[in-house]
Design an enzyme around this catalytic site. Structure first.
Site, PDB file in Angstrom:
ATOM      1  CB  CYS A 152      -0.919   0.002   1.219  1.00 23.29           C
ATOM      2  SG  CYS A 152      -1.818   1.549   1.464  1.00 23.29           S
ATOM      3  CB  CYS A 171       0.901   1.357   4.763  1.00 18.95           C
ATOM      4  SG  CYS A 171      -0.669   0.466   4.881  1.00 18.95           S
ATOM      5  CG  ASN A 228      -2.616  13.445  -5.396  1.00 14.08           C
ATOM      6  OD1 ASN A 228      -2.011  12.634  -6.095  1.00 14.08           O
ATOM      7  ND2 ASN A 228      -3.903  13.350  -5.152  1.00 14.08           N
ATOM      8  CG  HIS A 238      -4.248  -1.195   4.540  1.00 13.22           C
ATOM      9  ND1 HIS A 238      -3.964  -0.302   3.523  1.00 13.22           N
ATOM     10  CD2 HIS A 238      -4.843  -2.273   3.932  1.00 13.22           C
ATOM     11  CE1 HIS A 238      -4.356  -0.805   2.361  1.00 13.22           C
ATOM     12  NE2 HIS A 238      -4.893  -1.998   2.584  1.00 13.22           N
ATOM     13  CG  ASN A 278     -14.003  10.458  -3.953  1.00 14.90           C
ATOM     14  OD1 ASN A 278     -15.054  11.049  -3.810  1.00 14.90           O
ATOM     15  ND2 ASN A 278     -13.049  10.891  -4.772  1.00 14.90           N
ATOM     16  CB  SER A 309      -7.323   4.003  -6.824  1.00 18.89           C
ATOM     17  OG  SER A 309      -6.596   5.038  -6.173  1.00 18.89           O
ATOM     18  CG  HIS A 349      -4.300   3.548   4.172  1.00 17.71           C
ATOM     19  ND1 HIS A 349      -3.432   2.686   4.807  1.00 17.71           N
ATOM     20  CD2 HIS A 349      -4.324   4.674   4.918  1.00 17.71           C
ATOM     21  CE1 HIS A 349      -2.953   3.271   5.890  1.00 17.71           C
ATOM     22  NE2 HIS A 349      -3.488   4.491   5.976  1.00 17.71           N
ATOM     23  CG  HIS A 354      -6.965   8.080   1.114  1.00 17.68           C
ATOM     24  ND1 HIS A 354      -7.406   6.803   0.818  1.00 17.68           N
ATOM     25  CD2 HIS A 354      -6.971   8.749  -0.074  1.00 17.68           C
ATOM     26  CE1 HIS A 354      -7.642   6.698  -0.472  1.00 17.68           C
ATOM     27  NE2 HIS A 354      -7.401   7.881  -1.052  1.00 17.68           N
ATOM     28  CD  GLN A 408      -7.901  12.777  -3.778  1.00 14.97           C
ATOM     29  OE1 GLN A 408      -7.290  13.511  -4.560  1.00 14.97           O
ATOM     30  NE2 GLN A 408      -8.666  11.790  -4.202  1.00 14.97           N
ATOM     31  CG  HIS A 438     -19.708  22.952   0.167  1.00 15.64           C
ATOM     32  ND1 HIS A 438     -20.833  22.879  -0.625  1.00 15.64           N
ATOM     33  CD2 HIS A 438     -18.682  22.505  -0.614  1.00 15.64           C
ATOM     34  CE1 HIS A 438     -20.513  22.410  -1.816  1.00 15.64           C
ATOM     35  NE2 HIS A 438     -19.218  22.161  -1.833  1.00 15.64           N
ATOM     36  CE  LYS A 495     -31.141   8.220  -8.970  1.00 13.82           C
ATOM     37  NZ  LYS A 495     -32.444   8.125  -9.642  1.00 13.82           N
TER      38      LYS A 495
END
Length: 349
Positions: free
Chosen positions: A52, A55, A77, A116, A156, A164, A167, A169, A171, A284, A314
């Protein structure tokens, strides 16, 4: 003529935050499902995965080595959507059809935990407070950069949402322009404030607290509810009770209360279908343009895709793409369903 029943009859609901409508079709929730079923991940993850790239102590794709972090961990990133370099550009083309402008910004990753195999609802309240502290630092540090006018903190969760790496996390994308959805919200909040000399979301929250129809969780400082205009089946929003424009306005008690309601809400999500519930969530808050923004009220959106079970989601297709957003389950029913979910995570029962 039949008398209108908002809980049974097709109707449209208005979202004052972005000035858009959503079609609600309660009767469609009774239809049989023969469409796609998602694959539920059943493999047990290890607490540490040597492969990973998130990690502690592991090597990332660009060769950088992660710190041996014990709480939250933030890094640039490696495949950033935004670039920091200043790009020389002539005046924005005013051509009707081919307008474009360069966009400068910074993208960072926030690891919530060194473990993880944990997700946000499985962290303790103090551990979530550590994540909030990281968000506060990043909002302050990034927002202080002269060309950064907006800091978007988001997560996400789950492969169905395009994540993807399992772990835990999120952003942060910080940029010079207000993103489209934020700009819509900014314009609506400001227009309401100038017209009524009051805060749109605080006024809305007062009415929701009186009705009690769509409240999922309430503590002394925050409320989690299904918005009247919700699009996604189990969409929710967390709103601060006090006038708070940004995450750095929290006092110590509010910080704990926010961590607590995050844990409660995400636990209820997981308990809904006894699965690690996927979603996209985002904070927000006021822009970082140096201006005063009394029209803003700190809030968090959760947009989960699951509809009927852990395997049925959905889809925003057809009418949603060509017409407007549409939902089958009423927000009131969704709020009731979430409200009844246990606060004890299903893995710990």
């Amino acid at each position: 003529m039949k008398k209108f029943d908002i809980y049974e009859d097709p109707h449209r609901r208005y979202n004052p935050l972005i000035k858009e409508w959503v079609l609600v079709s309660p009767h469609r929730s009774k239809r049989p499902w023969q469409g796609q079923n998602e694959v539920v991940a059943t493999n047990t993850l290890p607490a540490y995965d040597p492969e990973c790239y998130l990690c502690p102590g592991n090597v990332r794709a660009n060769g950088a080595v992660n710190e041996q972090y014990e709480n939250s961990f933030v890094f640039e990133n490696d495949f950033a959507a935004l670039k920091q370099e200043e790009i020389e550009q002539e005046a924005v083309d005013t051509n009707t059809f081919f307008r474009a402008k360069s966009e400068r910004g910074i993208s960072r990753v926030v690891c919530f935990s060194p473990n993880h195999n944990l997700t946000l609802p499985e962290l303790s309240v103090p551990e979530i407070e550590n994540v909030i502290s990281a968000w506060q630092r990043e909002y302050t540090d990034l927002g202080a950069i002269d060309y950064i006018n907006h800091v978007q903190i988001f997560e996400n969760k789950g492969s169905v949402m395009g994540c993807s790496n399992p772990h835990p996390h999120g952003q942060i994308w910080a940029q010079s322009s207000l993103p489209t959805q934020v700009e819509k919200t900014q314009n609506s909040l400001k227009e309401y404030f100038e017209k009524n000399n009051s805060n749109l979301l605080l006024d809305y929250l007062k009415e929701e607290l009186q009705l009690k129809e769509r409240i999922v969780i309430e503590n002394e400082h925050f409320v989690a509810l299904v918005p009247f205009w919700a699009i996604w089946p189990f969409e929710t929003m967390i709103v601060a009770k006090r006038h708070i424009t940004k995450i750095t306005d929290f006092d110590a008690i509010e910080k704990t209360a926010f961590a607590s309601i995050l844990k409660q809400l995400t636990t209820k999500y997981d308990n809904l279908f006894s699965t690690s519930f996927p979603y996209s969530s985002g904070i927000h808050q006021a822009p970082t343009d140096g201006e005063s923004h009394p029209e803003w009220q700190f809030h968090v959106h959760f947009y989960p895709p699951l509809l009927r079970s852990a395997t049925v989601k959905k889809f925003m297709v057809g009418y949603e793409m060509m017409g407007e957003s549409q939902r089958d389950i009423t927000p009131e029913k969704s709020a009731e369903t979430l409200r009844e979910c246990s606060d004890i995570h299903y893995k710990n029962r």
